[in-house]
Every structure is written in structure tokens, then in C-alpha cells.
Design a protein around this motif. Structure first.
Motif, PDB file in Angstrom:
ATOM      1  N   ASP A  23     107.341  90.583   0.886  1.00  0.00           N
ATOM      2  CA  ASP A  23     106.076  89.926   0.666  1.00  0.00           C
ATOM      3  C   ASP A  23     105.979  88.508   1.497  1.00  0.00           C
ATOM      4  O   ASP A  23     105.090  88.112   2.070  1.00  0.00           O
ATOM      5  CB  ASP A  23     105.950  89.721  -0.729  1.00  0.00           C
ATOM      6  CG  ASP A  23     105.409  91.017  -1.473  1.00  0.00           C
ATOM      7  OD1 ASP A  23     105.043  92.001  -0.867  1.00  0.00           O
ATOM      8  OD2 ASP A  23     105.273  90.864  -2.878  1.00  0.00           O
ATOM      9  N   MET A  24     107.193  87.731   1.354  1.00  0.00           N
ATOM     10  CA  MET A  24     107.360  86.615   2.078  1.00  0.00           C
ATOM     11  C   MET A  24     107.095  86.707   3.601  1.00  0.00           C
ATOM     12  O   MET A  24     106.521  85.835   4.308  1.00  0.00           O
ATOM     13  CB  MET A  24     108.673  85.969   1.922  1.00  0.00           C
ATOM     14  CG  MET A  24     108.654  85.311   0.173  1.00  0.00           C
ATOM     15  SD  MET A  24     110.388  84.746   0.256  1.00  0.00           S
ATOM     16  CE  MET A  24     110.312  83.667   1.387  1.00  0.00           C
ATOM     17  N   ASN A  25     107.542  87.824   4.152  1.00  0.00           N
ATOM     18  CA  ASN A  25     107.457  88.102   5.547  1.00  0.00           C
ATOM     19  C   ASN A  25     106.278  88.473   5.971  1.00  0.00           C
ATOM     20  O   ASN A  25     105.779  88.554   7.232  1.00  0.00           O
ATOM     21  CB  ASN A  25     108.550  89.184   5.878  1.00  0.00           C
ATOM     22  CG  ASN A  25     109.910  88.651   6.098  1.00  0.00           C
ATOM     23  OD1 ASN A  25     110.053  87.592   6.001  1.00  0.00           O
ATOM     24  ND2 ASN A  25     110.824  89.592   5.719  1.00  0.00           N
ATOM     25  N   ASN A  26     105.286  88.976   4.869  1.00  0.00           N
ATOM     26  CA  ASN A  26     103.997  89.257   5.139  1.00  0.00           C
ATOM     27  C   ASN A  26     102.879  87.883   4.617  1.00  0.00           C
ATOM     28  O   ASN A  26     101.957  88.430   4.031  1.00  0.00           O
ATOM     29  CB  ASN A  26     103.545  90.645   4.413  1.00  0.00           C
ATOM     30  CG  ASN A  26     104.370  91.775   5.317  1.00  0.00           C
ATOM     31  OD1 ASN A  26     104.093  91.600   6.441  1.00  0.00           O
ATOM     32  ND2 ASN A  26     105.084  92.511   4.538  1.00  0.00           N
ATOM     33  N   ALA A  27     103.229  87.027   4.543  1.00  0.00           N
ATOM     34  CA  ALA A  27     102.606  85.731   3.999  1.00  0.00           C
ATOM     35  C   ALA A  27     102.049  85.800   2.619  1.00  0.00           C
ATOM     36  O   ALA A  27     101.125  85.413   2.201  1.00  0.00           O
ATOM     37  CB  ALA A  27     101.199  85.514   5.068  1.00  0.00           C
ATOM     38  N   GLY A  28     102.890  86.562   1.983  1.00  0.00           N
ATOM     39  CA  GLY A  28     102.688  86.571   0.595  1.00  0.00           C
ATOM     40  C   GLY A  28     101.809  87.786   0.366  1.00  0.00           C
ATOM     41  O   GLY A  28     101.585  87.870  -1.049  1.00  0.00           O
ATOM     42  N   ILE A  29     101.397  88.673   1.051  1.00  0.00           N
ATOM     43  CA  ILE A  29     100.256  89.645   0.919  1.00  0.00           C
ATOM     44  C   ILE A  29     101.089  90.811   0.360  1.00  0.00           C
ATOM     45  O   ILE A  29     101.775  91.509   1.417  1.00  0.00           O
ATOM     46  CB  ILE A  29      99.233  89.827   2.103  1.00  0.00           C
ATOM     47  CG1 ILE A  29      98.737  88.536   2.178  1.00  0.00           C
ATOM     48  CG2 ILE A  29      98.536  90.823   1.726  1.00  0.00           C
ATOM     49  CD1 ILE A  29      97.861  88.507   3.566  1.00  0.00           C
ATOM     50  N   MET A 107      98.364  95.064  -4.791  1.00  0.00           N
ATOM     51  CA  MET A 107      97.306  94.635  -3.868  1.00  0.00           C
ATOM     52  C   MET A 107      96.175  94.207  -4.905  1.00  0.00           C
ATOM     53  O   MET A 107      95.420  93.087  -4.898  1.00  0.00           O
ATOM     54  CB  MET A 107      96.701  95.714  -2.913  1.00  0.00           C
ATOM     55  CG  MET A 107      97.813  95.357  -1.632  1.00  0.00           C
ATOM     56  SD  MET A 107      97.751  93.818  -0.894  1.00  0.00           S
ATOM     57  CE  MET A 107      96.026  93.488  -0.352  1.00  0.00           C
ATOM     58  N   GLN A 108      95.941  95.016  -6.030  1.00  0.00           N
ATOM     59  CA  GLN A 108      94.679  94.584  -6.861  1.00  0.00           C
ATOM     60  C   GLN A 108      95.108  93.242  -7.535  1.00  0.00           C
ATOM     61  O   GLN A 108      94.126  92.565  -7.679  1.00  0.00           O
ATOM     62  CB  GLN A 108      94.755  95.993  -7.904  1.00  0.00           C
ATOM     63  CG  GLN A 108      94.280  97.266  -7.343  1.00  0.00           C
ATOM     64  CD  GLN A 108      93.149  97.090  -6.160  1.00  0.00           C
ATOM     65  OE1 GLN A 108      93.224  97.169  -4.978  1.00  0.00           O
ATOM     66  NE2 GLN A 108      91.899  97.036  -6.956  1.00  0.00           N
ATOM     67  N   ILE A 109      96.372  93.213  -8.178  1.00  0.00           N
ATOM     68  CA  ILE A 109      96.784  91.852  -8.843  1.00  0.00           C
ATOM     69  C   ILE A 109      96.687  90.782  -7.663  1.00  0.00           C
ATOM     70  O   ILE A 109      96.002  89.587  -8.309  1.00  0.00           O
ATOM     71  CB  ILE A 109      98.197  92.011  -9.215  1.00  0.00           C
ATOM     72  CG1 ILE A 109      98.119  93.017 -10.399  1.00  0.00           C
ATOM     73  CG2 ILE A 109      98.372  90.720  -9.715  1.00  0.00           C
ATOM     74  CD1 ILE A 109      99.423  93.296 -10.637  1.00  0.00           C
ATOM     75  N   GLY A 150      95.897  94.879   8.367  1.00  0.00           N
ATOM     76  CA  GLY A 150      96.428  96.152   7.877  1.00  0.00           C
ATOM     77  C   GLY A 150      96.612  96.237   6.586  1.00  0.00           C
ATOM     78  O   GLY A 150      97.449  97.393   6.071  1.00  0.00           O
ATOM     79  N   ALA A 151      96.420  95.426   5.512  1.00  0.00           N
ATOM     80  CA  ALA A 151      96.501  95.236   4.128  1.00  0.00           C
ATOM     81  C   ALA A 151      95.588  95.866   3.553  1.00  0.00           C
ATOM     82  O   ALA A 151      95.873  96.778   2.451  1.00  0.00           O
ATOM     83  CB  ALA A 151      96.488  94.007   3.716  1.00  0.00           C
ATOM     84  N   LEU A 152      94.464  96.197   4.122  1.00  0.00           N
ATOM     85  CA  LEU A 152      93.311  96.970   3.368  1.00  0.00           C
ATOM     86  C   LEU A 152      92.782  97.977   4.551  1.00  0.00           C
ATOM     87  O   LEU A 152      92.929  97.898   5.629  1.00  0.00           O
ATOM     88  CB  LEU A 152      92.134  96.127   2.678  1.00  0.00           C
ATOM     89  CG  LEU A 152      92.453  95.047   1.680  1.00  0.00           C
ATOM     90  CD1 LEU A 152      91.324  94.425   1.135  1.00  0.00           C
ATOM     91  CD2 LEU A 152      93.210  96.004   0.561  1.00  0.00           C
ATOM     92  N   THR A 179      85.235  95.533  -4.168  1.00  0.00           N
ATOM     93  CA  THR A 179      85.770  96.827  -4.061  1.00  0.00           C
ATOM     94  C   THR A 179      86.639  97.055  -2.930  1.00  0.00           C
ATOM     95  O   THR A 179      86.242  96.490  -1.707  1.00  0.00           O
ATOM     96  CB  THR A 179      84.485  98.043  -3.766  1.00  0.00           C
ATOM     97  OG1 THR A 179      83.622  97.607  -2.711  1.00  0.00           O
ATOM     98  CG2 THR A 179      83.685  98.020  -5.056  1.00  0.00           C
ATOM     99  N   ASP A 180      87.897  97.593  -2.983  1.00  0.00           N
ATOM    100  CA  ASP A 180      88.860  97.491  -1.856  1.00  0.00           C
ATOM    101  C   ASP A 180      89.529  98.954  -1.819  1.00  0.00           C
ATOM    102  O   ASP A 180      89.622  99.602  -2.600  1.00  0.00           O
ATOM    103  CB  ASP A 180      89.581  96.318  -1.830  1.00  0.00           C
ATOM    104  CG  ASP A 180      90.554  96.721  -3.187  1.00  0.00           C
ATOM    105  OD1 ASP A 180      91.766  97.072  -3.023  1.00  0.00           O
ATOM    106  OD2 ASP A 180      90.156  96.404  -4.374  1.00  0.00           O
ATOM    107  N   THR A 181      90.124  99.252  -0.749  1.00  0.00           N
ATOM    108  CA  THR A 181      90.847 100.390  -0.437  1.00  0.00           C
ATOM    109  C   THR A 181      92.195  99.914   0.165  1.00  0.00           C
ATOM    110  O   THR A 181      92.444  99.528   1.244  1.00  0.00           O
ATOM    111  CB  THR A 181      90.357 101.214   0.506  1.00  0.00           C
ATOM    112  OG1 THR A 181      89.212 101.887  -0.130  1.00  0.00           O
ATOM    113  CG2 THR A 181      91.134 102.878   0.374  1.00  0.00           C
ATOM    114  N   PRO A 182      93.196  99.823  -0.504  1.00  0.00           N
ATOM    115  CA  PRO A 182      94.778  99.448   0.002  1.00  0.00           C
ATOM    116  C   PRO A 182      95.196 100.473   0.708  1.00  0.00           C
ATOM    117  O   PRO A 182      94.840 101.638   0.965  1.00  0.00           O
ATOM    118  CB  PRO A 182      95.584  99.161  -1.307  1.00  0.00           C
ATOM    119  CG  PRO A 182      94.497  99.185  -2.387  1.00  0.00           C
ATOM    120  CD  PRO A 182      93.669  99.943  -2.031  1.00  0.00           C
TER     121      PRO A 182
END
Length: 212
Positions: A23-29, A107-109, A150-152, A179-182
Motif C-alpha cells: 500500500d505504501m508503494n501505491n500512495a496508500g491506496i 478499497m471500500q474502506i 488503475g485502482a478502480l 458507486t465504484d468498481t474496484p
């Protein structure tokens, strides 16, 4: 459990640590799983009297089909193996949603927490049309960025909750729907190999020209 030198660790501990690094390598996402990440261990640990030192990828896949993450020796390294949650099962996968992959729930959290943390100074301030439009624009910009990295996937939306009424607004309560789609994990791929005789024609004198 696993062994690293004289130490023993629960795989859940290593997974949690590796997930934080990922997660750290992905800016916390948290859209990328810790599964298939290399870990520095010597073997799996099945108990002091066990002679088995590990399992193969087939056994690892069987465990993960029941929502169990393990570690396997593959491609020269020990790796965490399995991105499914403990709520996953092959029999129920058609009816599951965010329970399928660890990244789905994460991702929802993340989206909920990001909204909460993004506007603490706005609390108890005056709510007007300009602020309402600004909140929606800011959140939609964040969602567009998550799609870009590319996270959603698809077209996430942040809109006012249609169930809110005048009494809610009069009491200072506002609500939105996101509304989102991971993005799914690339868990497996299938290659179909198809036999054809066509290439043999090139071995016949003049065959290439005849093909044309």
C-alpha cells in the motif's frame, strides 16, 4: 506458519506487513494484493514433528479456493499465495462481491475513510449550493484519478442521496452515494493451444507461393 532462521511467524502477520508495504508503494491506496509477493522465509512450519517443509502451487490454489492464504516456493522464491478473503468459496463465488478479494473490501474502506478525512474543517460550517457542488466535484475528481491509476474500473459516481428530505436538510444532515468498481486481481489465465496443419505447406517446394 513459516520459519525464518530460528523464528516462527504466522502467515497472517507476514501478509499484513507485506500489505502495508504494498500500500505504501501505491500512495496508500490498497488496490494491490500482497499475494505473490516475495517473502524472506526458509520454509513453511507444520509443527515440531512434521517432516513436510512446503506445498506446491496446486495445493496452494486448493487452499485459496477455500479462502486460505498460504506460502509457496515458486520461481526461485518463497511467496505469499492467495488474495481471496476467508469469506470466499468456489461454490459461492457467483453470489459474492467485495468478499472475493482482500483488495475489494480494502478499497471500500479506503473510499469511506478518505471522504471522512477530506473535510473535517467543513463540519459545522454553512452549507450552501456552492459548497455542495464543490464537494461533489472534488470527490468525482478523486474517483477519476483512481480510474486513471488503475485502482478502480468503469465509471464510478459520487451523487447526492435521493432519499434525503427537507427535514434532514433543516437539521443539517446531508448524504451522498458513491458507486465504484474496484479493479479485479489477475488470479489466473487460460491458454488454449490449437493444432493446425497449415504450417506444413511451407515445407513443400513452392508451398509458400501456393499459399498466397
Amino acid at each position: 506458519m513459516v520459519k525464518a532462521g530460528n523464528r516462527k511467524y504466522h502467515i497472517s502477520t507476514l501478509f499484513a506487513a507485506q500489505k502495508m508495504i504494498t500500500d505504501m508503494n501505491n500512495a496508500g491506496i490498497p488496490f494491490e494484493t500482497a499475494s505473490n509477493k516475495v517473502i524472506n522465509i526458509d520454509s513453511l512450519y507444520f509443527g515440531a514433528t512434521a517432516v513436510n517443509q512446503g506445498i506446491d502451487i496446486e495445493d496452494g490454489n486448493k487452499l485459496n479456493s477455500n479462502g486460505i492464504t498460504t506460502a509457496i516456493r515458486w520461481n526461485g522464491n518463497w511467496r505469499l499465495w492467495g488474495g481471496h478473503t476467508s469469506a470466499f468459496s468456489e461454490e459461492q463465488k457467483a453470489t459474492l462481491g467485495k468478499e472475493i478479494f482482500d483488495t475489494y473490501g480494502a478499497m471500500q474502506i479506503y473510499l469511506a475513510n478518505d471522504f471522512i478525512l477530506s473535510s473535517p474543517e467543513l463540519q459545522d460550517g454553512p452549507m450552501n449550493v456552492g459548497l455542495l457542488e464543490s464537494i461533489i466535484a472534488d470527490e468525482e475528481a478523486k474517483l477519476d484519478n483512481l480510474v486513471d491509476i488503475g485502482a478502480l474500473v468503469g465509471h464510478p459516481k459520487f451523487i447526492a442521496d435521493g432519499m434525503i428530505d427537507i427535514s434532514d436538510i433543516k437539521n443539517g444532515s446531508f448524504a451522498w452515494q458513491l458507486t465504484d468498481t474496484p479493479v479485479p486481481q489477475f488470479k489466473d489465465g487460460t491458454l488454449t493451444v490449437i493444432w493446425t496443419d497449415e504450417g506444413y505447406a511451407t515445407l513443400i517446394p513452392g508451398g509458400a507461393e501456393n499459399e498466397d
